[in-house]
Scaffold this motif. Structure first.
Motif, PDB file in Angstrom:
ATOM      1  N   SER A 124       0.523  -1.259   0.267  1.00  0.00           N
ATOM      2  CA  SER A 124      -0.075  -0.197  -0.255  1.00  0.00           C
ATOM      3  C   SER A 124       1.377   1.054   0.102  1.00  0.00           C
ATOM      4  O   SER A 124       0.969   1.796   1.044  1.00  0.00           O
ATOM      5  CB  SER A 124      -0.771   0.373   1.141  1.00  0.00           C
ATOM      6  N   PRO A 125       1.359   1.542  -1.111  1.00  0.00           N
ATOM      7  CA  PRO A 125       2.592   2.089  -1.061  1.00  0.00           C
ATOM      8  C   PRO A 125       1.436   3.912  -1.726  1.00  0.00           C
ATOM      9  O   PRO A 125       0.155   3.451  -2.556  1.00  0.00           O
ATOM     10  CB  PRO A 125       3.584   2.231  -2.025  1.00  0.00           C
ATOM     11  N   ASN A 126       2.497   4.956  -1.254  1.00  0.00           N
ATOM     12  CA  ASN A 126       1.529   6.351  -1.935  1.00  0.00           C
ATOM     13  C   ASN A 126       1.938   6.133  -3.375  1.00  0.00           C
ATOM     14  O   ASN A 126       2.778   6.484  -3.379  1.00  0.00           O
ATOM     15  CB  ASN A 126       1.891   7.440  -0.555  1.00  0.00           C
ATOM     16  N   HIS A 135       7.249   0.964   3.417  1.00  0.00           N
ATOM     17  CA  HIS A 135       6.461   0.106   2.588  1.00  0.00           C
ATOM     18  C   HIS A 135       6.957  -1.041   2.116  1.00  0.00           C
ATOM     19  O   HIS A 135       6.411  -2.205   1.900  1.00  0.00           O
ATOM     20  CB  HIS A 135       5.748   0.715   1.537  1.00  0.00           C
ATOM     21  N   TYR A 161      -3.192  -1.685  -1.434  1.00  0.00           N
ATOM     22  CA  TYR A 161      -4.506  -0.693  -0.809  1.00  0.00           C
ATOM     23  C   TYR A 161      -3.565   0.458  -1.072  1.00  0.00           C
ATOM     24  O   TYR A 161      -2.807   1.427  -0.961  1.00  0.00           O
ATOM     25  CB  TYR A 161      -4.946  -0.958   0.745  1.00  0.00           C
ATOM     26  N   GLY A 163      -1.828   4.102  -1.653  1.00  0.00           N
ATOM     27  CA  GLY A 163      -2.705   5.603  -1.125  1.00  0.00           C
ATOM     28  C   GLY A 163      -2.599   6.263  -2.781  1.00  0.00           C
ATOM     29  O   GLY A 163      -1.625   7.502  -2.784  1.00  0.00           O
ATOM     30  N   GLU A 260      -7.291   3.729  -2.347  1.00  0.00           N
ATOM     31  CA  GLU A 260      -8.068   4.841  -1.997  1.00  0.00           C
ATOM     32  C   GLU A 260      -8.400   5.256  -2.596  1.00  0.00           C
ATOM     33  O   GLU A 260     -10.532   5.265  -2.245  1.00  0.00           O
ATOM     34  CB  GLU A 260      -7.364   5.718  -1.173  1.00  0.00           C
ATOM     35  N   TYR A 310      -9.061   9.684   4.735  1.00  0.00           N
ATOM     36  CA  TYR A 310      -8.270   8.702   5.508  1.00  0.00           C
ATOM     37  C   TYR A 310      -9.354   7.494   5.473  1.00  0.00           C
ATOM     38  O   TYR A 310      -9.351   6.714   5.497  1.00  0.00           O
ATOM     39  CB  TYR A 310      -7.152   8.739   5.626  1.00  0.00           C
ATOM     40  N   ASP A 314     -11.234   4.246   4.512  1.00  0.00           N
ATOM     41  CA  ASP A 314     -10.551   3.054   5.348  1.00  0.00           C
ATOM     42  C   ASP A 314     -12.171   2.673   5.326  1.00  0.00           C
ATOM     43  O   ASP A 314     -12.461   0.940   5.660  1.00  0.00           O
ATOM     44  CB  ASP A 314     -10.120   3.054   6.025  1.00  0.00           C
ATOM     45  N   TYR A 332      -4.439  -5.978   8.257  1.00  0.00           N
ATOM     46  CA  TYR A 332      -3.766  -4.754   7.437  1.00  0.00           C
ATOM     47  C   TYR A 332      -1.869  -5.023   7.947  1.00  0.00           C
ATOM     48  O   TYR A 332      -2.066  -4.681   9.692  1.00  0.00           O
ATOM     49  CB  TYR A 332      -4.504  -3.439   8.167  1.00  0.00           C
ATOM     50  N   VAL A 334       0.123  -2.775   7.881  1.00  0.00           N
ATOM     51  CA  VAL A 334       1.247  -1.661   8.272  1.00  0.00           C
ATOM     52  C   VAL A 334       1.159  -1.382   9.629  1.00  0.00           C
ATOM     53  O   VAL A 334       1.716  -1.840  10.621  1.00  0.00           O
ATOM     54  CB  VAL A 334      -0.189  -0.984   8.637  1.00  0.00           C
ATOM     55  N   GLN A 338       0.393   3.413  12.940  1.00  0.00           N
ATOM     56  CA  GLN A 338      -0.915   4.096  12.634  1.00  0.00           C
ATOM     57  C   GLN A 338      -1.488   3.020  13.458  1.00  0.00           C
ATOM     58  O   GLN A 338      -3.321   2.812  12.967  1.00  0.00           O
ATOM     59  CB  GLN A 338      -1.663   3.541  11.021  1.00  0.00           C
ATOM     60  N   HIS A 341      -5.480   4.482  14.275  1.00  0.00           N
ATOM     61  CA  HIS A 341      -6.035   4.863  13.107  1.00  0.00           C
ATOM     62  C   HIS A 341      -6.409   3.737  13.032  1.00  0.00           C
ATOM     63  O   HIS A 341      -8.360   3.231  12.808  1.00  0.00           O
ATOM     64  CB  HIS A 341      -5.346   5.397  11.786  1.00  0.00           C
ATOM     65  N   PHE A 342      -6.126   2.209  13.328  1.00  0.00           N
ATOM     66  CA  PHE A 342      -7.141   0.649  12.871  1.00  0.00           C
ATOM     67  C   PHE A 342      -8.108   0.788  14.114  1.00  0.00           C
ATOM     68  O   PHE A 342      -9.090   0.051  14.340  1.00  0.00           O
ATOM     69  CB  PHE A 342      -5.714  -0.496  12.948  1.00  0.00           C
TER      70      PHE A 342
HETATM   71  N1  ARG Z   1      -1.039   4.333   2.138  1.00  0.00           N
HETATM   72  C1  ARG Z   1      -0.847   4.230   3.534  1.00  0.00           C
HETATM   73  C2  ARG Z   1       0.938   4.742   3.576  1.00  0.00           C
HETATM   74  O1  ARG Z   1       1.266   4.752   3.258  1.00  0.00           O
HETATM   75  C3  ARG Z   1      -1.065   2.842   4.088  1.00  0.00           C
HETATM   76  C4  ARG Z   1      -2.522   2.641   3.620  1.00  0.00           C
HETATM   77  C5  ARG Z   1      -2.502   1.264   4.584  1.00  0.00           C
HETATM   78  N2  ARG Z   1      -3.802   0.509   4.844  1.00  0.00           N
HETATM   79  C6  ARG Z   1      -5.320   0.593   4.887  1.00  0.00           C
HETATM   80  N3  ARG Z   1      -6.006  -0.256   4.572  1.00  0.00           N
HETATM   81  N4  ARG Z   1      -5.116   2.146   6.122  1.00  0.00           N
HETATM   82  O2  ARG Z   1       1.065   4.855   4.738  1.00  0.00           O
END
Ligand code: ARG
Length: 566
Positions: A124-126, A135, A161, A163, A260, A310, A314, A332, A334, A338, A341-342
């Protein structure tokens, strides 16, 4: 195959369950100081009080009543206050070898997953940013956890997923319209886009109107403005091309690239649902779900300018995954930064009445540090992963040229070794620990590394190639046990290690185990003449083959490829 100690613990437990727990028995069992006292001893002092007998009498009674298969333990003997157990190493090893060699790469598999589906969010990179070390951690940990779960009978769906949505794209579009040059971006997309992003943040500190401009572009993007969409699509395509190069090198693939942006439209439904349930509250013009009862800060659902966040996306993605996969758990992978967040994600889903909210499982990991500090994309302080991989492959190539220039398929071996070193450098650590990024550590091809394991595997394979005759019946030389037995016990432990790794979502358990196995095998190799012809050769070769099977399969589970020759 059962672990011998476990079998003995169980048998003692059958006799003593009224007085001692299995765990206590396990703790009491000890390895005697002298070999002629057996392989394991059980002291009876603690039982003296409850039985009101002297410990020697208890030991004598126990050794007469305890039931163990002679194929596991050949002799049970009371010596003073101890019950001594002598393993039937020969029979045990024969049975184990037969089973490992027959199962080959399926050795260590389980069925407890019952083909239940587990979607896994990993990598899940941006987009428009470099693929970070964080990542990389998510990719390699997730990939390994997925393979381990599959080996336990789960059906894993790998979701990247991306970003690819959020306010940062407003900023990036703004920066591009101000300073961007198409040609530059096309020839070096990630670095150029990163430079634009960094410049935007620098200039925005002096000029606040830029922030406004970025925000306005994101509003346009969410509303589907053609120019915004066109630029965003282009950035995304360029980024994906570059990411896929990395995934190819790492030999990782995904079942879905739903990022996303695939869920931002469902955000409307989420808002409606939350409103209907009376869960939304206004706070400074923004909409939030309060999580006071859960002891958490409120979850931000919509910004004051009407754009999504975000968390909103999600929520939509989580609901989509439950509908699509009817999962047993939703993982997840991650970073642990985070965690909050979860927790919020799970809490909001629970408030919405979804009884499956607890299936949301965050598999966190520590940070990759550079000189003890977090790497920051905004400030452009990152190690470029591709560069790290290339360096490692180069180093592997150099090693081959020095040590084995005549090797077949040098390029392919160098890639497997170089990339394997990077992957293993990450996986051998408990995933929650922070890892200091160090080329020196990563490019050390000895000690606790993938190249060391790959080399041990190749050595075993080369022994097997040199040997003649088929490995069907085995005899074992009692003189070998000093080195062979620890190898045998480690081979026997593989299935349990897999189960543990699956249970804790922790590939480091496999990595550490493989290092211990390789160490035992290398000591065996150094002290026992495996290829010496005679009646014991078959047994030694069987053990060598079993080790090759386990190391090969173990590395495969970690996502490390193994060359047959090195
Ligand atoms: N793109 C996010 C980041 O680089 C991570 C995403 C993780 N997955 C999710 N479902 N929130 O920080």
């Amino acid at each position: 195959m059962k672990n011998v100690k476990k079998e003995i613990t169980k048998a003692l437990g059958d006799e003593l369950h009224e007085y001692l727990s299995l765990q206590k028995i396990d703790e009491l069992l000890e390895v005697p100081k002298h070999e002629n006292m057996g392989d394991l001893a059980f002291p009876c002092f603690e039982l003296a009080k409850v039985f009101r007998k002297n410990p020697s009498q208890i030991a004598a009674d126990l050794s007469a009543s305890i039931k163990l298969s002679p194929l596991v333990v050949s002799t049970i003997k009371a010596v003073g206050p101890y019950v001594n157990f002598f393993y039937n190493k020969e029979a045990y090893t024969k049975e184990l070898m037969t089973s490992v060699l027959k199962s080959a790469h399926t050795y260590g598999s389980h069925t407890f997953g019952n083909e239940k589906t587990i979607p896994m969010d990993l990598s899940s990179p941006n987009i428009a940013k470099p693929f970070s070390m964080g990542h990389l951690r998510s990719t390699v940990i997730g990939n390994a956890v997925g393979k381990i779960l599959e080996k336990c009978g789960y059906n894993v769906v790998r979701i990247n997923y991306l970003g690819d949505w959020g306010t940062q794209f407003g900023k990036l579009i703004a920066a591009y319209t101000l300073w961007g040059e198409g040609e530059k971006v096309r020839s070096n997309p990630i670095q150029e886009l990163l430079a634009l992003y960094v410049r935007f943040h620098e200039e925005a500190e002096k000029d606040a109107s830029l922030v406004e401009m970025g925000r306005a572009w994101f509003v346009k993007l969410e509303k589907g403005d053609p120019e915004a969409i066109k630029l965003w699509k282009w950035f995304k395509e360029e980024s994906l091309l570059s990411f896929k190069g990395i995934y190819n090198l790492l030999n990782v693939s995904f079942d879905s690239y739903k990022g996303e942006s695939s869920h931002h439209q469902q955000s409307e439904e989420i808002l409606t649902l939350l409103k209907e349930k009376g869960l939304l509250e206004e706070s400074d013009g923004a909409l939030v779900v309060r999580l006071d009862e859960e002891g958490l800060p409120p979850a931000l659902i919509q910004k004051s300018d009407g754009t999504t966040l975000y968390t909103t996306r999600d929520l939509a993605a989580a609901i989509f995954r439950k509908k699509t996969y009817n999962h047993a758990a939703s993982l997840y992978v991650v970073g642990n930064e985070q965690s909050l967040h979860f927790k919020q994600l799970r809490a909001v889903l629970k408030k919405m009445g979804y009884d499956w909210a607890d299936e949301i499982t965050h598999v966190p990991f520590g940070m990759m540090l550079k000189d003890g500090k977090k790497m920051s994309t905004r400030k452009g302080k990152v190690v470029f992963l591709e560069e790290a991989l290339e360096k490692s492959i180069q180093f592997a190539k150099q090693n081959i040229e020095e040590k084995n220039p005549g090797l077949n398929q040098k390029e392919d071996v160098a890639r497997k070794v170089g990339v394997g070193a990077v992957i293993f450098h990450d996986l051998k650590n408990d995933r929650l620990n922070d890892v200091e990024f160090s080329y020196e550590e990563m490019l050390k091809f000895e000690g606790g590394t993938a190249p060391y394991l790959q080399y041990t595997y190749a050595r075993a394979k080369s022994i097997l190639r040199k040997a003649e005759g088929d490995v069907t019946s085995y005899s074992f030389n009692a003189e070998d046990w000093g080195y062979a037995w620890s190898v045998v016990q480690k081979v026997a432990a593989f299935p349990e290690v897999i189960e543990q790794a699956a249970h804790y979502y922790d590939p480091s358990k496999v990595a550490k185990y493989l290092l211990k196995l390789a160490q035992s095998f290398n000591a065996y190799y150094a002290n026992v003449r495996i290829l010496e012809t005679g009646s014991y050769q078959n047994g030694r070769l069987a053990l060598t083959e079993a080790v090759a099977i386990v190391i090969g399969e173990g590395l495969r589970l970690l996502g490390v490829e193994v060359p047959e020759e090195m």
